[in-house]
Motif scaffolding. Structure first.
Motif, PDB file in Angstrom:
ATOM      1  N   PHE A 157       0.817  -1.213   0.000  1.00 46.07           N
ATOM      2  CA  PHE A 157       0.000   0.000   0.000  1.00 46.07           C
ATOM      3  C   PHE A 157       0.850   1.262   0.000  1.00 46.07           C
ATOM      4  O   PHE A 157       0.327   2.368  -0.053  1.00 46.07           O
ATOM      5  N   ARG A 158       2.166   1.117   0.029  1.00 43.20           N
ATOM      6  CA  ARG A 158       3.071   2.271  -0.085  1.00 43.20           C
ATOM      7  C   ARG A 158       3.467   2.528  -1.544  1.00 43.20           C
ATOM      8  O   ARG A 158       4.188   3.457  -1.842  1.00 43.20           O
ATOM      9  N   ASP A 159       2.985   1.671  -2.440  1.00 44.93           N
ATOM     10  CA  ASP A 159       3.222   1.820  -3.874  1.00 44.93           C
ATOM     11  C   ASP A 159       1.965   2.442  -4.492  1.00 44.93           C
ATOM     12  O   ASP A 159       0.917   1.793  -4.549  1.00 44.93           O
ATOM     13  N   PRO A 160       2.058   3.704  -4.963  1.00 41.90           N
ATOM     14  CA  PRO A 160       0.867   4.393  -5.464  1.00 41.90           C
ATOM     15  C   PRO A 160       0.130   3.648  -6.584  1.00 41.90           C
ATOM     16  O   PRO A 160      -1.099   3.620  -6.604  1.00 41.90           O
ATOM     17  N   GLU A 161       0.860   3.018  -7.476  1.00 39.75           N
ATOM     18  CA  GLU A 161       0.225   2.314  -8.599  1.00 39.75           C
ATOM     19  C   GLU A 161      -0.546   1.087  -8.105  1.00 39.75           C
ATOM     20  O   GLU A 161      -1.688   0.863  -8.510  1.00 39.75           O
ATOM     21  N   GLY A 175      -5.186  -3.635   2.793  1.00 42.24           N
ATOM     22  CA  GLY A 175      -4.269  -4.149   3.809  1.00 42.24           C
ATOM     23  C   GLY A 175      -4.027  -3.218   4.978  1.00 42.24           C
ATOM     24  O   GLY A 175      -2.989  -3.294   5.632  1.00 42.24           O
ATOM     25  N   LEU A 176      -4.988  -2.349   5.260  1.00 44.51           N
ATOM     26  CA  LEU A 176      -4.884  -1.442   6.406  1.00 44.51           C
ATOM     27  C   LEU A 176      -6.151  -1.522   7.240  1.00 44.51           C
ATOM     28  O   LEU A 176      -7.254  -1.602   6.701  1.00 44.51           O
ATOM     29  N   ASP A 177      -5.992  -1.483   8.538  1.00 47.30           N
ATOM     30  CA  ASP A 177      -7.111  -1.441   9.464  1.00 47.30           C
ATOM     31  C   ASP A 177      -7.859  -0.120   9.280  1.00 47.30           C
ATOM     32  O   ASP A 177      -7.266   0.904   8.953  1.00 47.30           O
ATOM     33  N   ARG A 178      -9.161  -0.130   9.538  1.00 47.13           N
ATOM     34  CA  ARG A 178      -9.954   1.096   9.383  1.00 47.13           C
ATOM     35  C   ARG A 178      -9.436   2.231  10.260  1.00 47.13           C
ATOM     36  O   ARG A 178      -9.542   3.398   9.896  1.00 47.13           O
ATOM     37  N   ARG A 179      -8.829   1.907  11.402  1.00 45.45           N
ATOM     38  CA  ARG A 179      -8.281   2.958  12.278  1.00 45.45           C
ATOM     39  C   ARG A 179      -7.064   3.618  11.638  1.00 45.45           C
ATOM     40  O   ARG A 179      -6.833   4.803  11.790  1.00 45.45           O
ATOM     41  N   ARG A 180      -6.252   2.818  10.922  1.00 49.93           N
ATOM     42  CA  ARG A 180      -5.098   3.390  10.209  1.00 49.93           C
ATOM     43  C   ARG A 180      -5.575   4.296   9.075  1.00 49.93           C
ATOM     44  O   ARG A 180      -4.988   5.334   8.807  1.00 49.93           O
ATOM     45  N   LEU A 181      -6.665   3.880   8.415  1.00 49.31           N
ATOM     46  CA  LEU A 181      -7.226   4.729   7.354  1.00 49.31           C
ATOM     47  C   LEU A 181      -7.665   6.070   7.935  1.00 49.31           C
ATOM     48  O   LEU A 181      -7.428   7.127   7.340  1.00 49.31           O
ATOM     49  N   TRP A 182      -8.307   6.035   9.102  1.00 50.76           N
ATOM     50  CA  TRP A 182      -8.750   7.271   9.764  1.00 50.76           C
ATOM     51  C   TRP A 182      -7.549   8.150  10.098  1.00 50.76           C
ATOM     52  O   TRP A 182      -7.573   9.359   9.904  1.00 50.76           O
ATOM     53  N   GLU A 183      -6.481   7.542  10.609  1.00 50.90           N
ATOM     54  CA  GLU A 183      -5.281   8.306  10.963  1.00 50.90           C
ATOM     55  C   GLU A 183      -4.674   8.978   9.732  1.00 50.90           C
ATOM     56  O   GLU A 183      -4.246  10.123   9.797  1.00 50.90           O
ATOM     57  N   ILE A 184      -4.631   8.256   8.629  1.00 47.36           N
ATOM     58  CA  ILE A 184      -4.104   8.839   7.393  1.00 47.36           C
ATOM     59  C   ILE A 184      -5.024   9.962   6.924  1.00 47.36           C
ATOM     60  O   ILE A 184      -4.566  11.045   6.563  1.00 47.36           O
ATOM     61  N   ASN A 185      -6.317   9.708   6.946  1.00 47.96           N
ATOM     62  CA  ASN A 185      -7.285  10.701   6.482  1.00 47.96           C
ATOM     63  C   ASN A 185      -7.255  11.975   7.315  1.00 47.96           C
ATOM     64  O   ASN A 185      -7.493  13.057   6.798  1.00 47.96           O
ATOM     65  N   THR A 186      -6.954  11.854   8.598  1.00 46.76           N
ATOM     66  CA  THR A 186      -6.954  13.022   9.488  1.00 46.76           C
ATOM     67  C   THR A 186      -5.547  13.560   9.764  1.00 46.76           C
ATOM     68  O   THR A 186      -5.357  14.337  10.691  1.00 46.76           O
ATOM     69  N   ASP A 187      -4.580  13.138   8.952  1.00 47.34           N
ATOM     70  CA  ASP A 187      -3.197  13.644   9.039  1.00 47.34           C
ATOM     71  C   ASP A 187      -2.543  13.426  10.394  1.00 47.34           C
ATOM     72  O   ASP A 187      -1.772  14.261  10.868  1.00 47.34           O
ATOM     73  N   GLN A 188      -2.828  12.306  11.021  1.00 43.85           N
ATOM     74  CA  GLN A 188      -2.122  11.977  12.259  1.00 43.85           C
ATOM     75  C   GLN A 188      -0.763  11.404  11.898  1.00 43.85           C
ATOM     76  O   GLN A 188      -0.590  10.797  10.852  1.00 43.85           O
ATOM     77  N   ASN A 204       5.285   7.181   7.472  1.00 41.50           N
ATOM     78  CA  ASN A 204       6.119   6.469   6.505  1.00 41.50           C
ATOM     79  C   ASN A 204       5.388   6.122   5.212  1.00 41.50           C
ATOM     80  O   ASN A 204       5.928   5.427   4.365  1.00 41.50           O
ATOM     81  N   ILE A 205       4.165   6.591   5.043  1.00 43.03           N
ATOM     82  CA  ILE A 205       3.419   6.361   3.803  1.00 43.03           C
ATOM     83  C   ILE A 205       3.666   7.548   2.876  1.00 43.03           C
ATOM     84  O   ILE A 205       3.533   8.701   3.284  1.00 43.03           O
ATOM     85  N   PRO A 206       4.029   7.276   1.621  1.00 44.81           N
ATOM     86  CA  PRO A 206       4.288   8.371   0.674  1.00 44.81           C
ATOM     87  C   PRO A 206       3.076   9.288   0.500  1.00 44.81           C
ATOM     88  O   PRO A 206       1.931   8.851   0.604  1.00 44.81           O
ATOM     89  N   ILE A 207       3.343  10.540   0.225  1.00 45.84           N
ATOM     90  CA  ILE A 207       2.304  11.560   0.062  1.00 45.84           C
ATOM     91  C   ILE A 207       1.277  11.140  -0.992  1.00 45.84           C
ATOM     92  O   ILE A 207       0.078  11.308  -0.785  1.00 45.84           O
ATOM     93  N   GLU A 208       1.733  10.601  -2.112  1.00 46.55           N
ATOM     94  CA  GLU A 208       0.809  10.195  -3.179  1.00 46.55           C
ATOM     95  C   GLU A 208      -0.160   9.121  -2.678  1.00 46.55           C
ATOM     96  O   GLU A 208      -1.343   9.147  -3.001  1.00 46.55           O
ATOM     97  N   CYS A 209       0.314   8.197  -1.872  1.00 47.39           N
ATOM     98  CA  CYS A 209      -0.549   7.154  -1.309  1.00 47.39           C
ATOM     99  C   CYS A 209      -1.532   7.754  -0.314  1.00 47.39           C
ATOM    100  O   CYS A 209      -2.699   7.346  -0.255  1.00 47.39           O
ATOM    101  N   LYS A 210      -1.081   8.711   0.465  1.00 47.34           N
ATOM    102  CA  LYS A 210      -1.987   9.394   1.393  1.00 47.34           C
ATOM    103  C   LYS A 210      -3.088  10.109   0.617  1.00 47.34           C
ATOM    104  O   LYS A 210      -4.249  10.089   1.021  1.00 47.34           O
ATOM    105  N   ARG A 211      -2.730  10.725  -0.507  1.00 47.57           N
ATOM    106  CA  ARG A 211      -3.731  11.407  -1.334  1.00 47.57           C
ATOM    107  C   ARG A 211      -4.773  10.417  -1.854  1.00 47.57           C
ATOM    108  O   ARG A 211      -5.965  10.720  -1.874  1.00 47.57           O
ATOM    109  N   ILE A 212      -4.304   9.267  -2.297  1.00 42.82           N
ATOM    110  CA  ILE A 212      -5.225   8.244  -2.806  1.00 42.82           C
ATOM    111  C   ILE A 212      -6.171   7.803  -1.695  1.00 42.82           C
ATOM    112  O   ILE A 212      -7.393   7.723  -1.894  1.00 42.82           O
ATOM    113  N   ILE A 213      -5.643   7.537  -0.513  1.00 47.01           N
ATOM    114  CA  ILE A 213      -6.461   7.090   0.619  1.00 47.01           C
ATOM    115  C   ILE A 213      -7.461   8.176   1.023  1.00 47.01           C
ATOM    116  O   ILE A 213      -8.634   7.894   1.285  1.00 47.01           O
ATOM    117  N   LYS A 214      -7.014   9.414   1.052  1.00 45.42           N
ATOM    118  CA  LYS A 214      -7.930  10.513   1.389  1.00 45.42           C
ATOM    119  C   LYS A 214      -9.035  10.642   0.343  1.00 45.42           C
ATOM    120  O   LYS A 214     -10.188  10.910   0.678  1.00 45.42           O
TER     121      LYS A 214
END
Length: 157
Positions: free
Chosen positions: A46-50, A80-93, A98-108
């Protein structure tokens, strides 16, 4: 008088769970098959944007194929991420720094898409209101909140 060949057989009412919702026949199979399809997806990085982008597309295609509403926990399982990790990424915690910015954008973007879908389902009566409110509060940060502004009495003595 001829006896009618049609016979109505009533399903017995459950007395052990009087408020339980009984699903129509086949629904448990539908939901279980959908979860199984997600569980069987090969793991991705999930750290690979493609890879992440392709998996998100694959997940939404599975939802359409199985006629299922997309959900936060289910998309988390798919990538491959728990819903709580998704929330943390979405809320910029900082937890997932260690997740690339592009992957964070995709998740958001996925999270925003799920929020839009949830809102549409709620506005169009496609989700039980109580369930919808629960999902909105727990997955998308909505709150039932009233604010009171108290000002001191400015009248003289």
């Amino acid at each position: 008088m001829a006896k009618d060949a049609t016979q109505i057989i009533k399903k017995p009412t459950r007395t052990d769970l009087p408020n339980a919702i009984e699903l129509p026949e086949g629904d448990n199979n539908k939901y279980t098959t959908f979860a199984l399809a997600i569980m069987q997806l090969p793991k991705i990085d999930f750290r690979d944007p493609e890879q992440l982008k392709n998996r998100v597309i694959e997940y939404f295609a599975l939802c359409a194929e199985h006629d299922m509403k997309p959900g936060v926990a289910a998309v988390g399982l798919a990538i491959g991420l728990d819903r709580r990790r998704l929330w943390e990424i979405n809320t910029d915690q900082d937890y997932q720094a260690n997740i690339p910015i592009e992957c964070k954008r995709i998740i958001k973007n996925v999270y925003t898409s799920l929020d839009v879908l949830w809102e549409s389902y709620m506005q169009n009566g496609k989700v039980n209101p109580v369930s919808g409110i629960f999902l909105g509060k727990n997955n998308f940060g909505y709150k039932d909140q009233q604010e009171y502004v108290v000002t001191p009495n400015q009248m003289g003595e």
